[in-house]
Design an enzyme around this catalytic site. Structure first.
Site: not given
Ligand code: NAD
Ligand code: UDP
Length: 342
Positions: A129, A153, A157
């Protein structure tokens, strides 16, 4: 493209970015398996991906912290690469429950890497991120900009990035892509998958969407006294489908030879909170009432990417502008006012 006959494991594939990436993977002809514990997602997203692509998307309900479950997935399937989205992502919650974040995001990733190593699967794309840049001093942000996360958080990362760099240094057979996402927004053009926050959204675009659809009364604009053109915070919003395509580009980049790459995935263009409100009003034809309130602690005035390295090395570039992001977000929100629950 020797990978086409093999399976890509997508952890967190039922979530927001993962589900959009599954659409692109399936449409590119790849076989895909999702592993998700459904802690922040619903199986309805998987069904919607199957509907959009007219292809099967098997999901294993399991946790990346469960070594037995992981080993089974790798033993039973010929997994060539892992796109690792699974994790927790709420900054505020990470301040309150830091250990939950270290456990899910760091310990979970360590467990995943150990299982991958045991099964000789050494290709990993990791969802990092732009938050790793902390409160940045100079724009745009390049991959060489200083890092220094300012909340648990963000530190999870950074820790995982460091862990993967150490792993690659020790075993250069690995293929590792660290993708630093800027601000993912929007939805698939079908309006059948999109962002579906569990609680009141923390992020700007989902909040605006819920105001537009009548679930929330008005937006709080967190500060209008920043050193930006209109005083409100500026971010690099990126369409989630562009972001999803970036993962396929990362797989292609890793294919020819082992390497570790770090890339920003952003558009390179910053928009203010008020510009985002304006674009959403145009896309939805609804007015978005707002009031200005205090700055949110820890927010940077401005954050946007220099996307040059991704363009040159991944051969990837964002295609969609803010208007399209808002139009697609609105299509999803208006078709599914209560998200997957509707
Ligand atoms: P999201 O919460 O929609 O998706 C994450 C998924 O991981 C969910 O479906 C959840 O059920 C699953 N999950 C969580 N912990 C788990 C575990 N221990 N075992 C198995 N499954 C698990 O989030 P997103 O927005 O799709 O983000 C995906 C990734 O991208 C994350 O790692 C997040 O940190 C990163 N990210 C997101 C953003 C954003 O703004 N959305 C920005 C930068 C980075
Ligand atoms: N923001 C806002 N009201 C909200 C949520 C966010 O004014 O309800 C602002 C926030 O201060 C920042 C921008 O919108 O300037 C993007 O915030 P978001 O949380 O979506 O992304 P991040 O700050 O994590 O990059």
């Amino acid at each position: 493209m020797s990978e086409l006959n093999e399976t890509v494991l997508v952890t967190g594939g039922a979530g927001y970015i993962g589900s959009h990436t599954c659409v692109e993977l399936l449409q590119s002809g790849r076989k895909v398996i999702v592993l998700d514990n459904l802690s922040n997602a619903s199986k309805a997203s998987i069904e919607a991906v199957e509907q959009i692509t007219q292809k099967k998307l098997p999901i294993i309900e399991g946790d990346i912290r469960d070594r037995v479950a992981l080993d089974q997935v790798f033993s039973k399937n010929s997994i060539s690469s892992v796109l690792h989205f699974a994790g927790l992502k709420a900054v505020g919650e990470s301040n309150e429950f830091p250990l939950k974040y270290y456990d899910n995001n760091v310990n979970g990733t360590l467990n995943l890497i150990e299982s991958m190593t045991a099964h000789d699967c050494k290709t990993l794309v990791f969802s990092s991120s732009a938050t790793v840049y902390g409160i940045p001093e100079k724009m745009p942000l390049t991959e060489d900009s200083d890092v220094g996360a300012i909340n648990p958080y963000g530190r999870t990362k950074l820790l995982v990035e460091e862990m993967l760099k150490d792993l690659y240094a020790a075993d250069p057979e690995w293929r590792v892509s660290l993708l630093r996402y800027f601000n993912p927004v929007g939805a698939h053009a079908s309006g059948e998958i999109g962002e579906d926050p569990n609680d009141i959204p923390n992020n700007l675009l989902p909040f605006i969407s819920q105001v537009a659809v009548g679930r929330l009364d008005k937006l709080q604009v967190f500060g209008d006294d920043y050193d930006t053109a209109d005083g409100t915070g500026v971010r690099d919003y990126i369409h989630v489908v562009d972001l999803a395509r970036g993962h396929l580009a990362a797989l292609d980049y890793l294919e020819p030879a082992p390497k570790l790459g770090i890339h920003n995935l952003g558009t390179g263009q910053g928009y203010s909170v008020l510009e985002a409100v304006n674009a959403f009003e145009q896309a939805s034809g609804r007015s978005i009432p707002y009031e200005v309130s205090a700055r949110r602690p820890g927010d940077a005035a401005t954050s946007y990417a220099d996307p040059t390295k991704a363009r040159e090395e991944l051969n990837w570039q964002a295609k969609y502008d803010l208007q399209k992001m808002c139009e697609d977000a609105w299509r999803w929100q208006s078709k599914h006012p209560m998200g997957y629950g509707s």
